[in-house]
Design a protein around this motif. Structure first.
Motif, PDB file in Angstrom:
ATOM      1  N   UNK A   1     -10.813  32.491  47.769  1.00 20.85           N
ATOM      2  CA  UNK A   1     -11.943  32.546  48.574  1.00 20.85           C
ATOM      3  C   UNK A   1     -12.833  32.786  48.145  1.00 20.85           C
ATOM      4  N   UNK A   2     -13.891  32.073  48.837  1.00 20.66           N
ATOM      5  CA  UNK A   2     -15.504  32.103  48.565  1.00 20.66           C
ATOM      6  C   UNK A   2     -16.005  32.105  50.551  1.00 20.66           C
ATOM      7  N   UNK A   3     -17.058  33.271  50.399  1.00 25.37           N
ATOM      8  CA  UNK A   3     -17.496  32.958  52.269  1.00 25.37           C
ATOM      9  C   UNK A   3     -18.564  33.205  52.242  1.00 25.37           C
ATOM     10  N   UNK A   4     -19.567  32.446  52.622  1.00 24.18           N
ATOM     11  CA  UNK A   4     -20.060  32.054  53.187  1.00 24.18           C
ATOM     12  C   UNK A   4     -20.769  32.136  54.456  1.00 24.18           C
ATOM     13  N   UNK A   5     -21.980  32.960  54.977  1.00 19.43           N
ATOM     14  CA  UNK A   5     -22.492  33.833  55.710  1.00 19.43           C
ATOM     15  C   UNK A   5     -22.776  33.289  56.663  1.00 19.43           C
ATOM     16  N   UNK A   6     -22.997  33.170  58.192  1.00 22.72           N
ATOM     17  CA  UNK A   6     -23.512  32.295  58.586  1.00 22.72           C
ATOM     18  C   UNK A   6     -25.060  32.517  58.818  1.00 22.72           C
ATOM     19  N   UNK A   7     -26.175  31.780  59.207  1.00 22.08           N
ATOM     20  CA  UNK A   7     -27.287  31.865  59.490  1.00 22.08           C
ATOM     21  C   UNK A   7     -27.722  31.849  60.680  1.00 22.08           C
TER      22      UNK A   7
END
Length: 138
Positions: A1-7
């Protein structure tokens, strides 16, 4: 799993700050201000709106798994299967309720389309596109 943070754009933080400081400024600077039941209700409703506003500022990320990703935005949770994605691209469209910045990624599936705003838009597009290619090869 890879997490991308919201901007979240700086102007949205500024808008939140102004929204919350305006009623206080009215209390402090308006010498003719008088309390009434209506003004108390308005103040309470104004600050209760933060129960909706703050979660979308705090809970904003995408978790990418092998064959799907999960988009969390406030109280919203969307699961998108990679095989259902028809199109994924960068956009700056102002028409979106699920993005806190105009630097967005548009994801179109067979049933719906939506936008996300991530700090690493290009990396997200590249990862999802590579997963899409792997699934078409199978």
């Amino acid at each position: 799993m890879k997490r991308f943070d919201g901007k979240t754009a700086w102007w949205l933080y500024l808008l939140l700050l102004l929204y919350n400081l305006t009623p206080i400024a009215i209390l402090v600077f308006d010498k003719s201000f008088e309390w009434s039941a209506a003004t108390i209700i308005c103040f309470v409703l104004c600050y209760l709106f933060n129960l909706v506003w703050l979660p979308i500022m705090i809970i904003d990320w995408v978790d990418v798994y092998d064959d799907y990703f999960v988009f969390r935005y406030g109280f919203l949770k969307i699961k998108v299967n990679i095989e259902d994605i028809v199109e994924i691209k960068k956009t700056h469209t102002p028409i979106s309720a699920t993005a806190n910045s105009f630097d967005r990624v548009y994801v179109k599936t067979e049933k719906k389309g939506f936008c996300l705003a991530l700090y690493k838009n290009d990396a997200f597009i590249e990862l999802v596109s590579s997963k899409m290619k792997k699934q078409t090869v199978k």
